[in-house]
Design a protein around this motif. Structure first.
Motif, PDB file in Angstrom:
ATOM      1  N   GLU A 219      14.086 -51.790  45.523  1.00 21.43           N
ATOM      2  CA  GLU A 219      13.142 -51.890  44.409  1.00 21.43           C
ATOM      3  C   GLU A 219      11.777 -51.417  44.882  1.00 21.43           C
ATOM      4  O   GLU A 219      11.369 -51.678  46.015  1.00 21.43           O
ATOM      5  CB  GLU A 219      13.068 -53.337  43.927  1.00 21.43           C
ATOM      6  CG  GLU A 219      12.190 -53.548  42.719  1.00 21.43           C
ATOM      7  CD  GLU A 219      12.257 -54.980  42.182  1.00 21.43           C
ATOM      8  OE1 GLU A 219      11.444 -55.307  41.312  1.00 21.43           O
ATOM      9  OE2 GLU A 219      13.133 -55.760  42.639  1.00 21.43           O
ATOM     10  N   GLN A 225       4.128 -56.542  40.807  1.00 22.87           N
ATOM     11  CA  GLN A 225       5.510 -56.551  40.327  1.00 22.87           C
ATOM     12  C   GLN A 225       6.459 -57.073  41.399  1.00 22.87           C
ATOM     13  O   GLN A 225       7.306 -57.949  41.134  1.00 22.87           O
ATOM     14  CB  GLN A 225       5.937 -55.145  39.920  1.00 22.87           C
ATOM     15  CG  GLN A 225       7.426 -55.035  39.567  1.00 22.87           C
ATOM     16  CD  GLN A 225       7.878 -53.591  39.421  1.00 22.87           C
ATOM     17  OE1 GLN A 225       7.149 -52.772  38.880  1.00 22.87           O
ATOM     18  NE2 GLN A 225       9.083 -53.290  39.907  1.00 22.87           N
ATOM     19  N   ALA A 229       7.058 -60.620  40.067  1.00 26.76           N
ATOM     20  CA  ALA A 229       8.139 -60.481  39.083  1.00 26.76           C
ATOM     21  C   ALA A 229       9.146 -59.426  39.507  1.00 26.76           C
ATOM     22  O   ALA A 229       9.373 -58.442  38.789  1.00 26.76           O
ATOM     23  CB  ALA A 229       7.537 -60.129  37.721  1.00 26.76           C
ATOM     24  N   SER A 231      12.485 -57.361  39.954  1.00 25.45           N
ATOM     25  CA  SER A 231      13.525 -57.184  38.942  1.00 25.45           C
ATOM     26  C   SER A 231      14.931 -57.365  39.487  1.00 25.45           C
ATOM     27  O   SER A 231      15.876 -57.498  38.707  1.00 25.45           O
ATOM     28  CB  SER A 231      13.400 -55.793  38.307  1.00 25.45           C
ATOM     29  OG  SER A 231      13.577 -54.777  39.288  1.00 25.45           O
ATOM     30  N   THR A 232      15.091 -57.366  40.813  1.00 30.67           N
ATOM     31  CA  THR A 232      16.428 -57.517  41.396  1.00 30.67           C
ATOM     32  C   THR A 232      16.562 -58.893  42.053  1.00 30.67           C
ATOM     33  O   THR A 232      15.577 -59.444  42.572  1.00 30.67           O
ATOM     34  CB  THR A 232      16.702 -56.435  42.452  1.00 30.67           C
ATOM     35  OG1 THR A 232      15.761 -56.572  43.531  1.00 30.67           O
ATOM     36  CG2 THR A 232      16.570 -55.043  41.849  1.00 30.67           C
ATOM     37  N   ARG A 236      14.091 -60.977  44.639  1.00 28.83           N
ATOM     38  CA  ARG A 236      13.645 -62.329  44.275  1.00 28.83           C
ATOM     39  C   ARG A 236      13.959 -63.320  45.386  1.00 28.83           C
ATOM     40  O   ARG A 236      13.139 -64.191  45.716  1.00 28.83           O
ATOM     41  CB  ARG A 236      14.297 -62.773  42.959  1.00 28.83           C
ATOM     42  CG  ARG A 236      13.689 -62.131  41.728  1.00 28.83           C
ATOM     43  CD  ARG A 236      14.130 -62.849  40.452  1.00 28.83           C
ATOM     44  NE  ARG A 236      15.543 -62.626  40.166  1.00 28.83           N
ATOM     45  CZ  ARG A 236      16.015 -61.602  39.455  1.00 28.83           C
ATOM     46  NH1 ARG A 236      15.181 -60.711  38.953  1.00 28.83           N
ATOM     47  NH2 ARG A 236      17.309 -61.481  39.227  1.00 28.83           N
TER      48      ARG A 236
END
Length: 245
Positions: A219, A225, A229, A231-232, A236
């Motif tokens: 990512e 981001q 936050a 996305s994967t 995370r």
């Protein structure tokens, strides 16, 4: 068009895949930081870019031109345009800070001595060592030695500076002085590709952060981001562990 673009870059070492389809785009003046667990391929990627490891697949484009990294002449060109600073300082112990910074431009580039010395003095001052020109490595702290290594890389006038965990070998109290020197370079618009575990610093200076795992670029995006936050799930999980610790 990005200044540096990697597309599906792969590499193997000792029969083991260490990069598996990494893609990355970097603009001039941008600072991209590579983060991720140990063994994810971050440092390997930097070594590919300076010709220390030949990729097995993928494409590298520099300033709009495809790079044949297997060609010796092209590798020399890349080394003229990139400079890398490693975890270990690797300074010449029998040379002063000034001489350590001068030696490559003088002997390899064959630039005039006066120009080499002027640049070395300016760069050592830029990294906060203007008063240590005549000090030998064993008279300098680890943080000071790493800043000499930074100045030495910059003396080659690179277009892109690659930093491979440059604070990992330092005692905690010495880390800040090296990061401060890098902040100065960032403010001056130096294009950099940075591998670091100093997440606060990464968040502060990076224009983009690339999260890597298992030899892949999982990512990429702005620091907010990636850290706030992702996305994967893999990103995370990694970021969650950082925040908890």
């Amino acid at each position: 068009m990005p200044y540096l673009e990697l597309t599906d870059l792969s590499a193997a070492y000792g029969g083991k895949t260490v990069l598996a389809g990494v893609s990355l785009a970097l603009e001039r003046g941008e600072i991209a930081s590579l983060i991720g667990p140990s063994g994810s391929g971050k440092s390997t990627l930097l070594r590919v870019l300076v010709g220390l490891l030949t990729p097995s697949a993928g494409c590298i484009r520099l300033d709009g031109k495809a790079v044949d990294i297997a060609h010796a002449g092209t590798v020399r060109e890349l080394r003229n345009r990139f400079a890398i600073v490693f975890q270990q300082y690797n300074l010449f112990q029998n040379m002063t800070a000034l001489r350590n910074v001068m030696i490559a431009p003088l002997k390899v580039k064959r630039w005039p001595r006066e120009d080499c010395e002027r640049d070395a003095r300016r760069l050592l001052a830029q990294v906060g060592l203007g008063d240590k020109l005549h000090a030998y490595p064993d008279q300098l702290s680890g943080g000071q030695q790493q800043r000499v290594a930074l100045a030495r890389a910059l003396a080659l006038r690179p277009e892109v500076l690659l930093l491979d965990e440059v604070t990992s070998a330092l005692d905690p109290e010495l880390v800040t002085e090296v990061l401060d020197a890098i902040r100065v370079l960032a403010a001056d618009g130096m294009t950099m590709l940075v591998v670091s575990h100093e997440m606060g610093f990464v968040r502060e200076v990076s224009s983009q952060v690339v999260f890597m795992a298992d030899g892949r670029s999982i990512e990429a995006g702005p620091p907010a981001q990636i850290f706030d936050a992702p996305s994967t799930q893999r990103a995370r999980d990694f970021v969650g562990k950082i925040i908890r610790h």
